[in-house]
Design an enzyme around this catalytic site. Structure first.
Site, PDB file in Angstrom:
ATOM      1  N   ARG A 189     -48.494 -35.152  30.744  1.00  0.00           N
ATOM      2  CA  ARG A 189     -47.777 -36.394  31.218  1.00  0.00           C
ATOM      3  C   ARG A 189     -47.429 -37.336  30.108  1.00  0.00           C
ATOM      4  O   ARG A 189     -46.224 -37.827  29.981  1.00  0.00           O
ATOM      5  CB  ARG A 189     -48.469 -37.307  32.366  1.00  0.00           C
ATOM      6  CG  ARG A 189     -47.925 -38.473  33.029  1.00  0.00           C
ATOM      7  CD  ARG A 189     -48.664 -38.968  34.136  1.00  0.00           C
ATOM      8  NE  ARG A 189     -49.957 -39.257  33.804  1.00  0.00           N
ATOM      9  CZ  ARG A 189     -50.818 -40.306  34.555  1.00  0.00           C
ATOM     10  NH1 ARG A 189     -50.387 -40.209  35.696  1.00  0.00           N
ATOM     11  NH2 ARG A 189     -52.087 -40.277  34.247  1.00  0.00           N
ATOM     12  N   LYS A 291     -45.652 -42.924  32.906  1.00  0.00           N
ATOM     13  CA  LYS A 291     -46.570 -43.766  32.711  1.00  0.00           C
ATOM     14  C   LYS A 291     -46.214 -44.804  31.520  1.00  0.00           C
ATOM     15  O   LYS A 291     -46.637 -44.506  30.449  1.00  0.00           O
ATOM     16  CB  LYS A 291     -48.000 -43.145  32.615  1.00  0.00           C
ATOM     17  CG  LYS A 291     -49.158 -43.910  32.958  1.00  0.00           C
ATOM     18  CD  LYS A 291     -50.479 -43.124  33.074  1.00  0.00           C
ATOM     19  CE  LYS A 291     -51.708 -44.022  33.389  1.00  0.00           C
ATOM     20  NZ  LYS A 291     -51.494 -44.580  34.744  1.00  0.00           N
TER      21      LYS A 291
END
Lengths: 346, 346
Positions: A189, A291
């Site tokens: 991620r 994120k």
């Protein structure tokens, strides 16, 4: 001080460089300093290649970037003059290059009290850091005493939020072993978030090995009590000092650790939710699936509104939230807010 | 060195403090150091109140925050012991408190060439800076040589994009006068952006006076050629070292200047636009109406896509853009993208 990989390379060929001739000690000191380019300005210069004075190698780089490459560029020029074929290729993060400098002043560990150990307010003694520059790649990663980050006032991260991060945890099991929970998914991620912001690629396996080493250095910080753990915060920021909105040319990746208690200190009891109807947090075509820093700052004000009404969490009514079941008691002051939910469902 | 307002206060009452007794020189040195709390760690300590050693006043504040209040807190404690009634109220930015330290090494000014003077890549010699802390308010503003900003690695701005900015310009007229264009509107917008991110309020008139002083210090940088100006970048960042997502407790406001040429160096010719159909930049319920960092990072990748296709600007197809008239020539490679526009209009 030679890095482990530098020691290993003496007398061998160096695949990351264009030429394949066996290395001599003179080359090695150049390479060492390229790798250790985050050496501070007052660093030890005893290993500098002959013909490059301390003055010329450090001159004029005070404002250049964060911690990386302040020494690398003039040395690289000097090195190229001495060893014309030795031109470095952009380098990736390598665990074997990791240099560890432990702190001489360790803090006292906090008391394991779920009500006083506030999330994210206490940090361990060390941090992992590594810098990147377009064309040169990543410097050697290092674990150093936790210290301030020095940024040019025009660094991209301070103006355009070129920043992304991860949240991981390390737990101590009943067998005394330390365990990370699916850390390779955090690396994946982080790489996706970084790519979305034109922040650099990195070797995910090697970075994870460096993070594990940081955890080993700080192993005494991992609490031995149920619900407690050490939170791991890998962070990548764009440090290029340029006010134009454009792709990242310099970056820094660092990892800090913070001992934490249970997320809900009062246990898994029902909590009060504030139903946010004004601020929309995620939307189709947006960046809610990454994120990145910019997704967080706008959520602070709604959180404050909820907090003033005695709520401990915010329920966001963006599109993706509509699949959640929300039940409003008729006497609840929030019941009046539900027409907004109905509108959103139209 | 005494600030102008500190000199004025000697022997008078001090309305910003709770007690209204006439001030004595002993009080003044305390107040001076509260105001000058962004004194660096190696700063001059000759004015310290008696009974507070250099060691105790500087000890333990290395990691505390950016530049502000490193000296203020221990001095405040010491001061309270000595003068029990003298408790400061949170202070606002005051032009009269401004302290100017000019650089001894001025850079050469860049050539006024529209094709080489890249936007945002050259900075003037000085910056304006002022720090804020919850409960204490703003420190005295200062104009200092442009230098790096030191941040705790957990500072909010590096993780959650607690950052906003403004873009202003100062022009030199044919009469040789320097002029800002409606700067009070920039102050208004900066205040709105800051409030959205829980960054602190500030006195807009006083900040603008400080910015004007910075412009006066750098007046030789303002170009005397048509289309050229000095770009002014006020920036506010959340510096509180806390990993929890929450309201700002510490902040820093700084202003940097950059000489710039015309926005389109090739003049007002037709340009190629890249029609972005994937990334949505602004949306109802979002924060597109604030000048905050998080709105910018996601636009870099679409800009790169357009740049690879030879376009110099990106036309975003978010809701608010639909009022623009877009004409696609049938032979244009972008014509195929217009079904997306039709979809959005449904």
């Amino acid at each position: 001080m030679l890095t482990r990989s530098a020691k290993r390379l003496l007398g061998r060929t160096l695949p990351r460089y264009h030429n394949e001739a066996p290395l001599k000690p003179a080359h090695l000191s150049s390479i060492l300093y390229l790798q250790r380019s985050n050496t501070p300005l007052n660093g030890d210069c005893s290993g500098l290649p002959k013909g490059i004075s301390k003055k010329e190698s450090f001159c004029g780089h005070r404002m250049h970037s964060t911690t990386g490459f302040r020494v690398a560029e003039p040395l690289q020029l000097g090195m190229t003059e001495m060893v014309p074929d030795l031109v470095p290729l952009p380098s990736d993060i390598r665990y074997d290059d990791l240099v560890i400098t432990t702190s001489k002043r360790l803090q006292a560990k906090p008391r394991l009290d779920a009500t006083t150990l506030k999330f994210g307010a206490v940090y361990t003694d060390h941090m992992l850091q590594v810098s990147w520059k377009d064309g040169l790649g990543w410097t050697a990663p290092s674990i150093d005493p936790l210290g301030p980050i020095s940024l040019h006032p025009c660094a991209q991260v301070l103006h355009y939020a070129v920043e992304c991060f991860e949240g991981m945890k390390v737990y101590k099991g009943k067998d005394g072993q330390l365990r990370l929970f699916r850390p390779e998914m955090n690396m994946d991620r982080l790489a996706r978030s970084a790519a979305r912001l034109t922040l650099p690629k990195f070797d995910k396996v090697e970075l994870l090995e460096c993070i594990k080493e940081l955890v080993r250095v700080e192993r005494d910080w991992v609490p031995d009590a149920e619900g407690f753990s050490v939170y791991i915060r890998p962070t990548m920021i764009g440090t290029h000092p340029f006010l134009g909105v454009g792709p990242t040319r310099e970056a820094m990746l660092y990892v800090i650790l913070s001992p934490v208690g249970p997320y809900f200190p009062s246990g898994l009891k029902p909590i009060k939710l504030y139903v946010e109807t004004e601020n929309v947090r995620a939307f189709s075509g947006g960046v809610g699936n990454y994120k990145i820093g910019g997704n967080y700052a706008p959520t602070i004000l709604p959180q404050l509104r909820g907090s003033h009404l005695g709520c401990s969490q915010v329920r966001d009514l963006s599109i993706t939230s509509l699949y959640h079941l929300v039940v409003a008691l008729p006497e609840s002051p929030f019941a009046a807010r539900f027409p907004a939910l109905s509108n959103a469902q139209h």
